[in-house]
Scaffold this active site. Structure first.
Site, mmCIF file in Angstrom:
data_model
loop_
_atom_site.group_PDB
_atom_site.id
_atom_site.type_symbol
_atom_site.label_atom_id
_atom_site.label_comp_id
_atom_site.label_asym_id
_atom_site.label_seq_id
_atom_site.Cartn_x
_atom_site.Cartn_y
_atom_site.Cartn_z
ATOM 1 N N HIS A 176 110.151 50.206 55.740
ATOM 2 C CA HIS A 176 110.275 48.765 55.468
ATOM 3 C C HIS A 176 109.234 48.001 56.262
ATOM 4 C CE1 HIS A 176 114.249 50.406 54.419
ATOM 5 N NE2 HIS A 176 114.206 49.497 53.455
ATOM 6 N N ASP A 188 111.424 55.514 58.277
ATOM 7 C CA ASP A 188 111.622 54.189 57.694
ATOM 8 C C ASP A 188 110.304 53.572 57.234
ATOM 9 O OD1 ASP A 188 113.532 51.827 57.336
ATOM 10 O OD2 ASP A 188 111.851 50.954 58.427
#
Lengths: 141, 455
Positions: free
Chosen positions: A17, A15
């Site tokens: 983000h 991930d």
């Protein structure tokens, strides 16, 4: 004088983000914690190694892409072998895929060894309050 | 005659001797006689050497130079005790199996009194303690060391291969304790890193120095040079040599050896086992490049009941129940029906043992498409599968039995070899190749390649 707790932050696995973990790191710093921000795409092993090196008190992971459970396969076993069984473990963000009850996610991650699980809309101040209480309960603050 | 070398395998049933002419790189004779470990190991050895001498004319000089391996007197029996089952317990298990041991028990977490009693009753030759990465968890390994320090004399040899930070404390626990404790490198020095080599070496060393003495196998040294390793370890050494080759002689590449027997089925893979398909994530502890598994419930003589269960409704030859009972009592196949039953059971053993040894795939659907997760080794691209052991070597259709190792479309998540070439170790010389390989790798390799029969 009491010790300042060391907290590790970062997004786990694939991930990327970054916003959530940045905001969280900043808030923790402002709240007086010693923060070790690892940024994005941090492997579970990296979290473990840094936690050992920094003698961390808590690891706060973020994940927004819904597949954190895949990134975290075997993580609990690895942290136990690494002698980190006593380190607090939180995760927050979108930790499950599709529409379903957050309770299910919470249960799943608690089974993976996490002490607390937060949905995306969680209040930062409340989470930091939880952290303080949990650290106090472990006599680390 | 000084180019002749003898190699001996002390098995629990047979003592085997292979005579090799090193100059010609030829096997000149092989004999096997029933073992006499219970009484005096040298009786069978003398008899076997006498027979070899009659056919080859060797004398005392060759006998004095002979090297041996042994799986007699129960083999090398070990118990492993680690922390987390999927990590340090598994790493210790890999280390023990890779050193040729028979692992009679594998324990995890803090041991209880009850478990210590169990281990005492099993009386293993060696206990291997692991737990924690270096600088990692200290509590479990220290607790377990303390438990073993209070255990009875049934546990006398201990190897410590865990978190190095704990060694000073463990040393003080075992101080003046009377147990033989050896300290070696951590089998899992950091998360997800397996390092079994130093531990393997200590296990073999202990085997050579102490265990064979305790089992009466060392008496063989009155006649021959030495017993240098457990038999499975010799087979694994041979497999490594045949796969990798040595200076001046090429190897056969990554391979699998399957060895069904009376009590167990061994599988060795000499392979990295990396994913053959792209976008595959490997999870769990990496498996060793030299991987050995032992299936204690797959033996054609001792585990008939399990094998029958595993047949799972397959059609059986006429007279099956009585015939397999005969195998259990030690009978070898003779009639056509008996061979058919034997073949069926051997196929099941090979199939199941390979399935347990090979890695598995798991498919997960994600927004970006399918993702593959691999547990264990991917052996689909393996090009060489070698069969050894009685049930294969003495069968009239070894190829049919070996086909059990193959990848099947119906079970596409089991990462078994897809298109390997099959070979058999017809003369049962693999142990000798492993032993000779320690001193003359090139000759050992040439002999192995010459005598492995393509089927």
């Amino acid at each position: 004088m009491k010790k300042v707790p060391t907290i590790i932050t970062g997004t786990v696995g694939s991930d990327a983000h970054v916003i959530g973990t940045k905001v969280l790191s900043r808030a923790l710093k402002d709240a007086g914690f010693n923060v070790v921000p690892l940024g994005i795409q941090v492997s579970p092993e990296e979290f473990i190694k840094v936690a050992q090196e920094t003698n961390a008190d808590a690891i706060l992971m973020s994940s927004l892409y819904g597949m954190a459970d895949l990134d975290l396969k075997g993580f609990n076993e690895k942290r136990l072998e690494s002698g980190l069984g006593d380190v607090l473990l939180y995760i927050g963000g979108i930790v499950g895929l599709g529409r379903h009850d957050f309770k299910e996610d919470e249960e799943k991650f608690k089974k993976l060894g996490f002490d607390r699980v937060y949905p995306p809309e969680a209040d930062l101040d409340a989470a930091i309050e939880d952290l303080r209480n949990d650290l106090k309960a472990k006599n680390k603050m | 005659m000084d180019s002749i070398r003898l190699f001996i395998d002390f098995g629990s049933t047979y003592t085997k001797v292979v005579a090799i002419d090193l100059d010609k790189e030829e096997i000149i004779s092989t004999v096997r006689v029933p073992s006499t470990v219970e009484t005096d190991i040298t009786l069978a050895l003398d008899e076997a050497l006498k027979q070899i001498a009659e056919s080859t004319g060797i004398g005392d000089l060759e006998k004095k130079e002979a090297l041996a391996c042994s799986s007699a007197a129960g083999g090398l029996r070990m118990v492993c005790a680690g922390f987390v089952p999927d990590y340090t317990s598994k790493a210790a298990n890999h280390a023990a199996l890779g050193a040729g041991a028979k692992v009679t028990g594998c324990y995890s977490y803090k041991l209880t009194e009850q478990e210590i009693r169990e281990i005492e009753a099993a009386a293993p030759d060696i206990v291997l303690i692991s737990g924690g990465t270096d600088g990692g968890d200290e509590q479990v390994i220290i607790h377990n060391a303390r438990m073993f320090s209070n255990a009875s004399d049934a546990i006398s040899n201990i190897i410590v291969a865990g978190n190095k930070t704990t060694y000073d404390e463990i040393r003080s626990i075992f101080k003046d304790n009377g147990k033989n404790v050896i300290y070696t490198g951590n089998v899992m020095p950091e998360v997800g890193v397996l390092d079994v080599t130093p531990c393997n070496r200590e296990i073999r060393d202990l085997f050579m120095r102490n265990i064979i003495e305790a089992k009466g196998i060392a008496r063989a040294k009155l006649i021959i040079k030495d017993v240098i390793m457990p038999t499975p370890s010799a087979v694994l050494e041979a497999a490594k040599l045949v796969a990798e080759g040595c200076e001046g002689v090429s190897g056969m590449g990554e391979l699998v050896i399957i060895d069904p027997g009376g009590a167990t089925t061994d599988v060795h893979s000499i392979a990295q086992g990396q994913p053959s398909a792209g976008d595959t994530i490997i999870v769990g502890l990496p498996e060793p490049y030299l991987k050995r598994t032992v299936e204690g419930d797959l033996g054609i003589k001792h585990n008939i009941d399990t094998l029958i269960q595993l047949l799972n409704g397959r059609e059986v030859p006429p007279g099956f129940p009585d015939i397999v009972k005969g195998f259990h009592d030690g009978k070898l196949p003779d009639t056509e029906e008996e061979f058919a039953c034997h073949k069926l059971l051997a196929s099941v053993m090979v199939e199941v043992a390979m399935e347990r040894h090979a890695g598995k795939l798991e498919v997960i659907n994600t927004p970006t498409g399918e993702k593959l997760i691999q547990h264990g080794k991917d052996l689909t691209e393996i090009e060489t599968v070698i069969g050894t052991g009685g049930p294969i070597v003495f069968s009239d259709s070894p190829r049919e039995i070996l086909r059990g190792v193959l990848f099947r479309k119906e079970d596409m998540f089991s990462l078994k070899p897809k298109k390997p070439k099959f070979y058999i170790d017809e003369n049962y010389i693999f142990f000798a190749v492993g032993l000779l390989g320690q001193v003359e790798p090139k000759k050992a390799l040439n002999i192995a390649k010459k005598y492995l029969k393509r089927i």
